[in-house]
Design a protein around this motif. Sequence first.
Motif, short mmCIF file in Angstrom:
data_model
loop_
_atom_site.label_atom_id
_atom_site.label_comp_id
_atom_site.label_asym_id
_atom_site.label_seq_id
_atom_site.Cartn_x
_atom_site.Cartn_y
_atom_site.Cartn_z
N ARG A 99 -30.73 69.93 -15.39
CA ARG A 99 -30.20 69.95 -14.03
C ARG A 99 -28.77 69.46 -13.99
O ARG A 99 -28.25 68.92 -14.97
CB ARG A 99 -31.04 69.08 -13.11
N GLY A 100 -28.16 69.61 -12.84
CA GLY A 100 -26.85 69.04 -12.60
C GLY A 100 -26.91 67.78 -11.78
O GLY A 100 -25.89 67.33 -11.27
N SER A 101 -28.11 67.20 -11.63
CA SER A 101 -28.31 65.97 -10.88
C SER A 101 -29.37 65.12 -11.55
O SER A 101 -29.94 65.51 -12.57
CB SER A 101 -28.67 66.27 -9.42
N LEU A 102 -29.68 63.98 -10.95
CA LEU A 102 -30.53 62.99 -11.60
C LEU A 102 -32.02 63.22 -11.44
O LEU A 102 -32.80 62.76 -12.28
CB LEU A 102 -30.20 61.60 -11.05
N ASP A 103 -32.43 63.89 -10.38
CA ASP A 103 -33.83 63.90 -9.98
C ASP A 103 -34.57 65.18 -10.33
O ASP A 103 -33.98 66.25 -10.51
CB ASP A 103 -33.94 63.64 -8.48
N ILE A 104 -35.89 65.06 -10.37
CA ILE A 104 -36.78 66.14 -10.77
C ILE A 104 -36.74 67.32 -9.80
O ILE A 104 -36.66 67.16 -8.59
CB ILE A 104 -38.22 65.60 -10.87
N ALA A 105 -36.80 68.52 -10.37
CA ALA A 105 -36.98 69.74 -9.61
C ALA A 105 -37.92 70.65 -10.38
O ALA A 105 -38.07 70.52 -11.60
CB ALA A 105 -35.65 70.44 -9.37
N THR A 106 -38.59 71.57 -9.67
CA THR A 106 -39.55 72.46 -10.31
C THR A 106 -39.13 73.92 -10.30
O THR A 106 -39.77 74.74 -10.95
CB THR A 106 -40.93 72.34 -9.64
N MET A 107 -38.09 74.26 -9.57
CA MET A 107 -37.65 75.64 -9.47
C MET A 107 -36.60 75.94 -10.53
O MET A 107 -35.69 75.14 -10.77
CB MET A 107 -37.08 75.92 -8.08
N THR A 108 -36.70 77.11 -11.13
CA THR A 108 -35.75 77.50 -12.16
C THR A 108 -34.32 77.51 -11.64
O THR A 108 -33.38 77.19 -12.37
CB THR A 108 -36.08 78.88 -12.74
N SER A 109 -34.16 77.86 -10.36
CA SER A 109 -32.83 77.95 -9.78
C SER A 109 -32.13 76.61 -9.66
O SER A 109 -30.91 76.56 -9.44
CB SER A 109 -32.89 78.62 -8.40
N ARG A 110 -32.85 75.53 -9.79
CA ARG A 110 -32.28 74.19 -9.69
C ARG A 110 -31.72 73.69 -11.01
O ARG A 110 -31.18 72.58 -11.06
CB ARG A 110 -33.32 73.20 -9.17
N TYR A 111 -31.86 74.46 -12.05
CA TYR A 111 -31.40 74.05 -13.37
C TYR A 111 -30.16 74.85 -13.77
O TYR A 111 -30.09 76.05 -13.55
CB TYR A 111 -32.52 74.21 -14.40
N ASN A 112 -29.22 74.15 -14.35
CA ASN A 112 -27.92 74.72 -14.64
C ASN A 112 -27.76 75.27 -16.05
O ASN A 112 -27.00 76.22 -16.26
CB ASN A 112 -26.83 73.67 -14.40
N TYR A 113 -28.45 74.66 -17.00
CA TYR A 113 -28.30 75.04 -18.40
C TYR A 113 -29.66 75.26 -19.03
O TYR A 113 -30.61 74.53 -18.75
CB TYR A 113 -27.53 73.97 -19.17
N TRP A 114 -29.71 76.24 -19.92
CA TRP A 114 -30.96 76.63 -20.57
C TRP A 114 -30.79 76.81 -22.06
O TRP A 114 -29.75 77.28 -22.52
CB TRP A 114 -31.47 77.95 -19.97
N GLY A 115 -31.83 76.45 -22.80
CA GLY A 115 -31.86 76.75 -24.21
C GLY A 115 -32.33 78.17 -24.43
O GLY A 115 -32.64 78.92 -23.50
N GLN A 116 -32.40 78.57 -25.70
CA GLN A 116 -32.80 79.92 -26.06
C GLN A 116 -34.31 80.11 -26.13
O GLN A 116 -34.79 81.24 -26.17
CB GLN A 116 -32.18 80.32 -27.40
N GLY A 117 -35.05 79.02 -26.14
CA GLY A 117 -36.49 79.10 -26.15
C GLY A 117 -37.09 78.96 -27.54
O GLY A 117 -36.45 79.26 -28.54
#
Length: 124
Positions: A99-117
């Motif tokens: 995320r770009g913030s401190l707190d938990i989120a469950t939606m994919t749209s709330r996350y800024n960076y992703w690994g390749q899996g």
Amino acid sequence: QVQLVESGGGLVQAGGSLRLSCAASGGTFSSYAMGWFRQAPGKEREFVAAINWSGGTTYYTDSVKGRFTISRDNAKNTVYLQMNSLKPEDTAVYYCARRGSLDIATMTSRYNYWGQGTQVSVSA
């Protein structure tokens, strides 16, 4: 630039265990919440687990509660997903996200960076 690299996936029999790791670089790891998501063939990417910036708060999707544990080691810039009692329905590509913030989120749209899996396959 921020990079997230997942590792630890593989093939395991039902009932077995696996530990996924996500190594982060290029940012201030301890300032952000982290999450794990998974995507099976033909399905939408779904939330699995999340952890806040300090590791003091965690949250899990119902299907993995009691079996999976998310944790983080800020000194090592790493987040983990310990998976026990694995089931065939856990088979998916697992993604680490920041995320770009401190707190938990469950939606994919709330996350800024992703690994390749990393692929997790559980046989019956």
